[in-house]
Scaffold this motif. Structure first.
Motif, PDB file in Angstrom:
ATOM      1  N   HIS A   3       5.868 -53.602 -42.120  1.00 29.82           N
ATOM      2  CA  HIS A   3       5.138 -52.478 -41.546  1.00 29.82           C
ATOM      3  C   HIS A   3       4.761 -51.433 -42.601  1.00 29.82           C
ATOM      4  CE1 HIS A   3       8.711 -49.951 -41.979  1.00 29.82           C
ATOM      5  NE2 HIS A   3       9.412 -50.965 -41.505  1.00 29.82           N
ATOM      6  N   GLN A   7       6.630 -46.237 -39.921  1.00 31.65           N
ATOM      7  CA  GLN A   7       6.636 -47.123 -38.770  1.00 31.65           C
ATOM      8  C   GLN A   7       7.990 -47.840 -38.715  1.00 31.65           C
ATOM      9  OE1 GLN A   7       3.158 -49.656 -39.437  1.00 31.65           O
ATOM     10  NE2 GLN A   7       1.940 -48.349 -38.113  1.00 31.65           N
ATOM     11  N   TYR A  72       1.217 -54.422 -43.963  1.00 32.50           N
ATOM     12  CA  TYR A  72       0.238 -53.359 -43.735  1.00 32.50           C
ATOM     13  C   TYR A  72       0.588 -52.154 -44.595  1.00 32.50           C
ATOM     14  CZ  TYR A  72      -1.334 -49.006 -41.595  1.00 32.50           C
ATOM     15  OH  TYR A  72      -1.821 -47.741 -41.407  1.00 32.50           O
ATOM     16  N   SER A  73      -0.364 -51.657 -45.392  1.00 24.56           N
ATOM     17  CA  SER A  73      -0.232 -50.429 -46.170  1.00 24.56           C
ATOM     18  C   SER A  73       0.988 -50.506 -47.103  1.00 24.56           C
ATOM     19  CB  SER A  73      -0.182 -49.222 -45.223  1.00 24.56           C
ATOM     20  OG  SER A  73      -0.438 -48.034 -45.904  1.00 24.56           O
ATOM     21  N   SER A  96      -5.011 -53.257 -45.342  1.00 24.43           N
ATOM     22  CA  SER A  96      -5.096 -51.906 -45.934  1.00 24.43           C
ATOM     23  C   SER A  96      -4.117 -51.763 -47.088  1.00 24.43           C
ATOM     24  CB  SER A  96      -4.841 -50.835 -44.859  1.00 24.43           C
ATOM     25  OG  SER A  96      -5.802 -50.924 -43.829  1.00 24.43           O
ATOM     26  N   PHE A 139      -5.056 -41.640 -38.431  1.00 27.26           N
ATOM     27  CA  PHE A 139      -4.682 -42.141 -37.107  1.00 27.26           C
ATOM     28  C   PHE A 139      -5.522 -41.546 -35.990  1.00 27.26           C
ATOM     29  CE2 PHE A 139      -0.913 -41.662 -39.870  1.00 27.26           C
ATOM     30  CZ  PHE A 139      -0.715 -43.005 -40.166  1.00 27.26           C
ATOM     31  N   GLN A 147      -0.194 -45.534 -31.239  1.00 29.39           N
ATOM     32  CA  GLN A 147       0.491 -44.650 -32.182  1.00 29.39           C
ATOM     33  C   GLN A 147       1.968 -45.000 -32.333  1.00 29.39           C
ATOM     34  OE1 GLN A 147      -0.146 -40.622 -30.863  1.00 29.39           O
ATOM     35  NE2 GLN A 147      -2.168 -40.486 -31.814  1.00 29.39           N
ATOM     36  N   HIS A 221      -8.077 -47.119 -41.316  1.00 32.53           N
ATOM     37  CA  HIS A 221      -6.934 -47.610 -42.083  1.00 32.53           C
ATOM     38  C   HIS A 221      -5.999 -48.467 -41.245  1.00 32.53           C
ATOM     39  CE1 HIS A 221      -4.473 -47.513 -45.680  1.00 32.53           C
ATOM     40  NE2 HIS A 221      -3.408 -47.209 -44.957  1.00 32.53           N
ATOM     41  N   THR A 222      -5.791 -48.096 -39.992  1.00 33.27           N
ATOM     42  CA  THR A 222      -4.912 -48.861 -39.103  1.00 33.27           C
ATOM     43  C   THR A 222      -5.718 -49.916 -38.358  1.00 33.27           C
ATOM     44  OG1 THR A 222      -5.159 -47.137 -37.432  1.00 33.27           O
ATOM     45  CG2 THR A 222      -3.188 -47.035 -38.812  1.00 33.27           C
TER      46      THR A 222
END
Length: 243
Positions: A3, A7, A72-73, A96, A139, A147, A221-222
């Motif tokens: 994640h 998160q 992710y990220s 991302s 976001f 969220q 981004h998400t």
């Protein structure tokens, strides 16, 4: 599945159910987050820990024949480091993600920014920070369910601050020059509305020898939470090509 910052392993939205319907999923909490909140680790150590989890799962699950690392990220940076370290994953999916900041000056600026944010989290606590974080531009297109606010509240200030200080983008040794040595298939996903990371994704696609690029419209981004169906379709199509 790895994640993003602030998160937990439960913040994947529809991806967990969709991919878990016909794949074995290992969604873990990264150091400083959720159930791993007390674990203190930098990016390289985190990548090694992820590899150890993969090895354990492979030993205990006889049906596992292909291991794919999806991040992710923050999780995508960890996944890319694992790939650059040649940690025996068969493919990578980077949502991302980034190979890091190129110049020492950029990294120094980012470290100072992350330190200030770490101090802010320690000062105001998790709940106030999460509300501030989710109000940011990254976001703005997420609805309440996407969220995952209540899940994010499992994180503790000390863990999040530690993650920023040890695993923030400013601490990452840039991997741009090593992308050509990543010898496994890589799916690079970015949201079309996330201009910065869409550009990074395009650059990565040009440098990775076995890359597939997917820039998904109507997402920032998400991307996996804003356009889950399109993201799932991209990932499924990519996984179908892995021997």
């Amino acid at each position: 599945m790895l994640h993003g910052f602030a998160q937990t392993n439960r913040c994947w939205g529809p991806l967990l159910h969709a991919l878990g319907s016909d794949h074995e999923i290992g969604a873990i909490d990264l150091p400083g987050h959720g159930g791993s909140g007390s674990i203190v680790a930098d990016l390289a150590t985190t990548a090694s820990l992820v590899s150890e989890v993969r090895a354990t799962e492979a030993i205990t699950t006889a049906t596992v024949t292909t291991n794919v690392l999806l991040g992710y990220s923050l999780g995508a940076r960890v996944a890319l480091i694992a790939g650059a370290q040649r940690q025996h994953f068969d493919a990578l999916v980077l949502i991302s993600g980034s190979p890091g900041l190129r110049s020492p000056e950029e990294r120094a600026v980012r470290r100072r920014s992350d330190e200030a944010l770490a101090e802010r989290i320690e000062s105001i606590g998790t709940e106030a920070f999460i509300d501030e974080w989710l109000a940011g531009p990254l976001f703005e297109h997420l609805d309440a369910d996407a969220q995952h606010r209540s899940e994010r509240l499992r994180n503790q200030p000390a863990g999040l601050a530690s993650s920023l200080r040890l695993a923030g983008t400013g601490t990452m040794d840039p991997l741009w020059d090593q992308l050509g040595a990543v010898d496994v298939p890589v799916l690079v996903i970015a949201g079309a509305d996330d201009a910065k990371f869409a550009s990074i994704a395009s650059e990565m696609d040009a440098l990775l020898p076995h890359a597939t690029l997917a820039v998904i419209g109507g997402a920032g981004h998400t991307v996996h939470l804003e356009q889950p169906s399109a993201t799932i379709a991209c990932i499924r199509g990519f996984l179908a090509t892995i021997p």
